[in-house]
Design an enzyme around this catalytic site. Structure first.
Site, short mmCIF file in Angstrom:
data_model
loop_
_atom_site.label_atom_id
_atom_site.label_comp_id
_atom_site.label_asym_id
_atom_site.label_seq_id
_atom_site.Cartn_x
_atom_site.Cartn_y
_atom_site.Cartn_z
CB SER A 1 -7.88 0.51 6.18
OG SER A 1 -8.53 1.74 6.08
CE LYS B 1 -3.71 2.04 2.84
NZ LYS B 1 -4.46 1.90 4.12
CB SER C 1 -7.91 3.60 3.33
OG SER C 1 -6.99 3.00 4.24
N1 GLN Z 1 -12.59 3.76 7.04
C1 GLN Z 1 -11.93 4.21 8.23
C2 GLN Z 1 -11.64 5.69 8.12
O1 GLN Z 1 -12.01 6.24 7.15
C3 GLN Z 1 -10.72 3.41 8.48
C4 GLN Z 1 -9.52 3.89 7.77
C5 GLN Z 1 -8.31 3.07 8.08
O2 GLN Z 1 -8.40 2.03 8.75
N2 GLN Z 1 -7.18 3.55 7.61
O3 GLN Z 1 -11.04 6.26 8.97
#
Ligand code: GLN
Length: 473
Positions: A176, A77, A152
């Site tokens: 994420s 990532k 994400s």
């Molecule tokens: N969807 C969550 C957020 O928007 C988690 C993001 C993540 O785990 N990086 O914060």
């Protein structure tokens, strides 16, 4: 599309018997990547480098001195540093920024002869649940390209699901890894906070962030975890708790008589898709039939999860992202007449809408007049949420729940409604608030053939147990 085995053990057998070479394997993955360019997965592809490295590892395999991950091909990532390559974080702000070192997790993979095939797309600075908040455009779900892959780390999940590599390193702040795993029908592990060094992971919310692994089965993920876990002097929050033989342990059977599993009452109450609910309840029944002790448990502070998560992570993000000022990293807006204007213009041009929203929210909850009402209160509620888990883990060894309230939604469907987007994280943020390990394992498909996952949470640092529990699902 090349039909490459989705199991590290199978790949290793082919390599060891001489029926496959790493070079050929990498070329097959590269073909798959090119054929599926429309999914918008890679930001940087290490086309030449990964083939050269594969040839080197082939030599090592022949001479019998290859590392533990020889033949395992990873995507990374783009919030995790790989030396001398772009580290964009899916942001215009860092679109020209090259990392000068490897993240510890990456360094450890390379040391064991894993091959890194490229850097993959993600929501900007890992903020999002759909992988639509990227400067490099949205990523598409390979099962239905009109839908999101989750976020994400959406592209990490897609790279594994679409057979562009064997595994991927992603990051988690609130789900994420688990949420995109669920949406793409693969498996994903978020380890305990501190289990994997964060050195080289670009900070979003430092007390929540962790690196994690996407794969197709528990053995593969265990093998990667074994390599990247453990103390690191470059990250003072990394833990020196003993690193188990995760790969070997992942194959040991659990004794159902000795294991108790809890399911969280509050997670089944409202907002959960009926088909997912039925599927998860079915899994619970089959665990009972295998002889596991399954009981209902309560996490009374569940209704505060989303608020607490977003107050605290935005506060930490507003502080962490203050370093992008046009002076030290990446973008600098042109034609600014004075220093202050340069700061303002750089941050206005460099960040996308969601990142700006969170910086503003975070700055607000940390401001003198509101600190006590929001940030300090959020910290207190985080403690209560942790206590809920401590109490639950006195009664049970594992906790299971759905990973997500729905299957993958359509691209664009929730973009104008941040709150609806945030509610996607309802079942996943708790593990990050509490710092415990959690995985998402494929559990079934809905009537549209879209996959969904079941989540297993474990006691802090019981990654071994979690990986073994996985066999029972
Ligand atoms: N969807 C969550 C957020 O928007 C988690 C993001 C993540 O785990 N990086 O914060």
């Amino acid at each position: 599309m090349n039909n490459i085995p989705k199991s590290f053990k199978e790949i290793k057998t082919l390599l060891d018997s001489g029926n496959l070479t790493c070079e050929k394997l990498v070329m097959q993955y590269l073909d798959n990547i090119k054929e599926q360019k429309d999914l918008n997965v890679f930001i940087t592809l290490f086309e030449r480098e990964s083939v050269l490295r594969a040839a080197e590892i082939d030599k090592k395999i022949k001479s019998g001195n290859a590392g533990r991950l020889a033949g395992a091909v990873f995507s990374i990532k783009d919030v995790i540093s790989v030396k001398d390559s772009l580290l964009t974080c899916g942001s215009k702000m860092l679109s020209n920024f090259e990392s000068v070192y490897d993240a510890t997790a990456v360094e450890r993979l390379i040391k064991e002869d894993a091959i890194i095939i490229g850097k993959v797309n993600c929501d900007e600075f890992a903020m999002g649940s759909s992988n639509e908040n990227s400067y490099y455009g949205p990523v598409k779900n390979p099962i239905d390209i009109t839908r999101v892959p989750g976020g994400s780390s959406g592209a990490s999940a897609v790279s594994v699901a679409a057979n562009m590599c064997l595994m991927s390193l992603g990051s988690e702040t609130g789900g994420s890894i688990r949420q995109p795993s669920s949406f793409c029908g693969i498996t994903g592990l978020k380890a305990s906070y501190g289990r994997i060094s964060r050195f080289g992971l670009v900070a979003f919310a430092s007390s929540f962030d962790s690196i994690g692994i996407f794969g197709n089965n528990n053995y593969d993920i265990a093998a990667a975890l074994e390599v990247i876990a453990g103390a690191d002097e470059k990250d003072s929050t990394s833990s020196d708790v003993y690193v188990d033989n995760y790969a070997e342990n992942s194959e040991l059977k659990l004794d159902p008589e000795k294991v108790s599993i809890g399911y969280i009452k509050e997670y089944f109450e409202k907002g959960l898709d009926e088909e997912i609910k039925a599927g998860i309840l079915n899994k619970i029944d089959s665990l009972k039939q295998k002889g596991f002790k399954v009981k209902e448990i309560s996490l009374p502070n569940t209704r505060y999860l989303i608020q607490t998560y977003y107050i605290l992570t935005c506060a930490e993000a507003s502080s962490n992202l203050s370093r992008y000022d046009g002076v030290r990293y990446g973008l600098r807006a042109e034609n600014s007449s004075a220093l202050e204007a340069m700061y303002v213009n750089t941050r206005s041009e460099g960040f996308g809408e969601e990142v700006k929203r969170r910086i503003m929210l975070g700055t607000y909850v940390l401001s003198a007049g509101y600190y006590d009402a929001y940030y300090r209160k959020g910290q207190k509620v985080r403690r209560l949420i942790m206590n809920d888990f401590d109490n639950a883990f006195r009664k049970v060894d594992f906790i299971i729940s759905p990973t997500t309230p729905t299957t993958a939604f359509r691209l664009g469907e929730k973009l104008d409604d941040p709150l609806a987007m945030y509610l996607n994280d309802i079942y996943t943020v708790s593990a990050n608030l509490a710092g415990i390990p959690a995985i998402s394992v494929p559990a079934g498909r809905d009537k549209n053939n879209l996959p969904y996952g079941i989540q297993i949470m474990g006691k802090k640092f019981d990654e071994s147990g979690l990986l073994r529990m996985w066999n029972e699902i």
